[in-house]
Design an enzyme around this catalytic site. Structure first.
Site, PDB file in Angstrom:
ATOM      1  N   GLY A 106       7.288 -16.814  19.369  1.00 47.12           N
ATOM      2  CA  GLY A 106       7.312 -17.202  20.778  1.00 47.12           C
ATOM      3  C   GLY A 106       6.747 -16.182  21.734  1.00 47.12           C
ATOM      4  O   GLY A 106       6.535 -16.501  22.914  1.00 47.12           O
ATOM      5  N   TYR A 107       6.516 -14.952  21.294  1.00 41.35           N
ATOM      6  CA  TYR A 107       5.982 -13.912  22.197  1.00 41.35           C
ATOM      7  C   TYR A 107       4.489 -14.133  22.394  1.00 41.35           C
ATOM      8  O   TYR A 107       3.734 -14.109  21.442  1.00 41.35           O
ATOM      9  CB  TYR A 107       6.201 -12.523  21.599  1.00 41.35           C
ATOM     10  CG  TYR A 107       7.626 -12.108  21.354  1.00 41.35           C
ATOM     11  CD1 TYR A 107       8.706 -12.758  21.948  1.00 41.35           C
ATOM     12  CD2 TYR A 107       7.904 -11.042  20.502  1.00 41.35           C
ATOM     13  CE1 TYR A 107      10.004 -12.355  21.696  1.00 41.35           C
ATOM     14  CE2 TYR A 107       9.208 -10.638  20.252  1.00 41.35           C
ATOM     15  CZ  TYR A 107      10.250 -11.299  20.854  1.00 41.35           C
ATOM     16  OH  TYR A 107      11.546 -10.908  20.598  1.00 41.35           O
ATOM     17  N   SER A 108       3.974 -14.394  23.580  1.00 43.01           N
ATOM     18  CA  SER A 108       4.651 -14.401  24.868  1.00 43.01           C
ATOM     19  C   SER A 108       4.350 -15.720  25.577  1.00 43.01           C
ATOM     20  O   SER A 108       3.561 -15.783  26.504  1.00 43.01           O
ATOM     21  CB  SER A 108       4.147 -13.226  25.707  1.00 43.01           C
ATOM     22  OG  SER A 108       2.699 -13.162  25.637  1.00 43.01           O
ATOM     23  N   GLY A 122       2.601 -16.513  19.939  1.00 47.82           N
ATOM     24  CA  GLY A 122       1.815 -15.951  18.846  1.00 47.82           C
ATOM     25  C   GLY A 122       0.887 -14.838  19.272  1.00 47.82           C
ATOM     26  O   GLY A 122       0.232 -14.221  18.428  1.00 47.82           O
ATOM     27  N   GLU A 123       0.846 -14.534  20.575  1.00 44.97           N
ATOM     28  CA  GLU A 123      -0.063 -13.493  21.055  1.00 44.97           C
ATOM     29  C   GLU A 123       0.308 -12.131  20.470  1.00 44.97           C
ATOM     30  O   GLU A 123      -0.570 -11.362  20.061  1.00 44.97           O
ATOM     31  CB  GLU A 123      -0.041 -13.431  22.588  1.00 44.97           C
ATOM     32  CG  GLU A 123      -0.742 -14.592  23.273  1.00 44.97           C
ATOM     33  CD  GLU A 123       0.083 -15.863  23.359  1.00 44.97           C
ATOM     34  OE1 GLU A 123      -0.485 -16.920  23.693  1.00 44.97           O
ATOM     35  OE2 GLU A 123       1.318 -15.789  23.094  1.00 44.97           O
TER      36      GLU A 123
END
Length: 308
Positions: free
Chosen positions: A48-50, A59-60
Site C-alpha cells: 500500500g505504500y504510498s 507499490g511505489e
C-alpha cells in the site's frame, strides 16, 4: 528464520514508507546505501505504500527497493518484509487474494521470495482458518520465509496462532503494532505476555511517533510549520506530559531525544527491533546513536511512568 528478522546486522529495521514518497528514488538509494554500509540488513515496506499520495496506486516503495536491490546486488544479504491488506477490506486476506498480491510484490521487489510477509490489518470477514492456510501455503511454496501480523489485537493474534499450530501450519511469529514512549495501547500488557510467551517478536512501527519524539513539536504553531504536523497532533495530550522527562534525560546523557526514545523502546518486553524511517541519509544518525546508548534502569522507569 530462527533468530527473528531483525538480528542480521544491526538490531534495527529501516522503514520504507517514505521511499517514492517524501524520498525520491535517488534519495532513497542514498538512505538504503548508508543503512547497508552501517550494517543494517532489514527493510520494511508494504504493497500500500504510498497509495495515499495523489497519483500513486501503491507499490511505489516496493518498486524503489526492488531497483536498489537489483542495482546493488545485495538481495542475499537483506531481509525484506512487506505486507498485504493495508485497508482491511473484507476478503483482503482470502488465500487467492494474498497469493495474487504477493506475486505483484515479488515483481516490484525483483525477487522470488520475501523474508517476512505480513497481514497488514486484520480481515474480520475471512475465516481465520482460511487466513492461516493461505499464508502457510506461501511458505510451503518457498515464496515467503516467515509470517507476521500487523495491527492485530491479542485475541485475534492468539486465535490465528493457535489455529496454525493445531493444524501443522506456519504460525505468525512477528507482530508489528504501533508502540512508542507516548502510545502504548496497541501493545499493552496482555499482548506483551502473549508475544513473550509464544515467542512472537514485536517490531513496533512509529517508534518516534511520526517525529513527535524528536522534540520539534512543542506548540500548536510547531504543527503548522511542518508537513507532518497534522499526523502527530494526536500525540500532543500525552506527549506534552512526556517531553519534560525526555528533556531531563537529554540533559543527563547528552543524547538526542529521538535516540533516547528508541533506546527505551529496545528495552521493552518482546521488542526485537524498532522500525524507523528516514527521509534523508543523515536522519539515520539517530538510529545508530540509539544502538550505543545505555539508559539506566531508573531512566527507563521514569520514561515508562511518564508515557501513555
Amino acid at each position: 528464520m530462527t533468530d527473528h528478522p531483525s538480528i542480521a546486522g544491526l538490531p534495527l529495521v529501516l522503514g520504507g514508507n517514505v521511499f517514492g514518497f517524501t524520498a525520491d528514488e535517488d534519495t532513497s538509494f542514498a538512505i538504503l546505501d548508508r543503512f547497508y554500509e552501517a550494517g543494517g540488513r532489514m527493510v520494511d515496506t508494504a504493497q500500500g505504500y504510498s497509495d495515499w499520495v495523489p497519483g500513486h496506486v501503491g507499490g511505489e516503495s516496493e518498486t524503489v527497493i526492488g531497483k536498489w536491490l537489483a542495482s546493488r546486488g545485495v538481495r542475499a544479504d537483506m531481509r525484506i518484509a512487506t505486507k498485504t491488506g493495508m485497508h482491511a477490506r473484507p476478503g483482503d486476506l482470502e488465500p487467492a487474494k494474498i497469493r495474487d498480491e504477493l506475486q505483484k510484490s515479488l515483481e516490484r521487489l525483483q525477487t522470488d521470495y520475501v523474508d517476512l510477509y505480513y497481514a497488514h490489518r486484520d480481515d474480520q470477514v475471512t475465516p481465520l482458518e482460511d487466513v492461516a492456510a493461505g499464508f502457510d501455503a506461501l511458505v510451503k511454496a518457498g515464496q515467503v520465509r516467515e509470517l507476521g501480523a500487523s495491527n492485530y489485537d491479542a485475541g485475534r493474534l492468539a486465535a490465528v496462532h493457535t489455529i496454525a499450530h493445531a493444524n501443522g501450519m506456519t504460525p505468525f511469529t512477528v507482530l508489528q503494532n504501533e508502540y512508542n514512549v507516548v502510545v502504548r495501547d496497541s501493545y499493552g500488557p496482555t499482548l506483551q505476555r502473549l508475544c513473550t510467551g509464544r515467542g512472537i517478536a514485536m517490531l513496533p512501527w512509529f517508534g518516534l511517533a511520526g517525529g513527535f519524539l524528536t522534540g520539534k513539536y512543542r506548540t500548536r504553531e510547531d504543527l503548522a510549520r511542518h508537513n507532518r504536523g497534522s499526523s502527530v497532533e494526536r500525540f500532543f495530550e500525552q506527549g506534552l506530559k512526556t517531553l519534560p522527562v525526555l528533556d531531563a534525560i537529554v540533559e543527563e546523557t547528552g543524547a538526542s531525544m529521538a535516540a533516547i526514545a528508541l533506546a527505551w523502546l529496545m528495552r521493552q518486553p518482546g521488542i526485537a527491533a524498532p522500525i524507523a524511517s528516514a527521509s534523508r541519509p543523515e536522519q539515520l544518525d539517530v538510529q545508530f546513536e540509539a544502538l550505543e546508548l545505555e539508559l539506566s534502569d531508573t531512566q527507563i522507569a521514569r520514561l515508562t511512568a511518564a508515557g501513555g
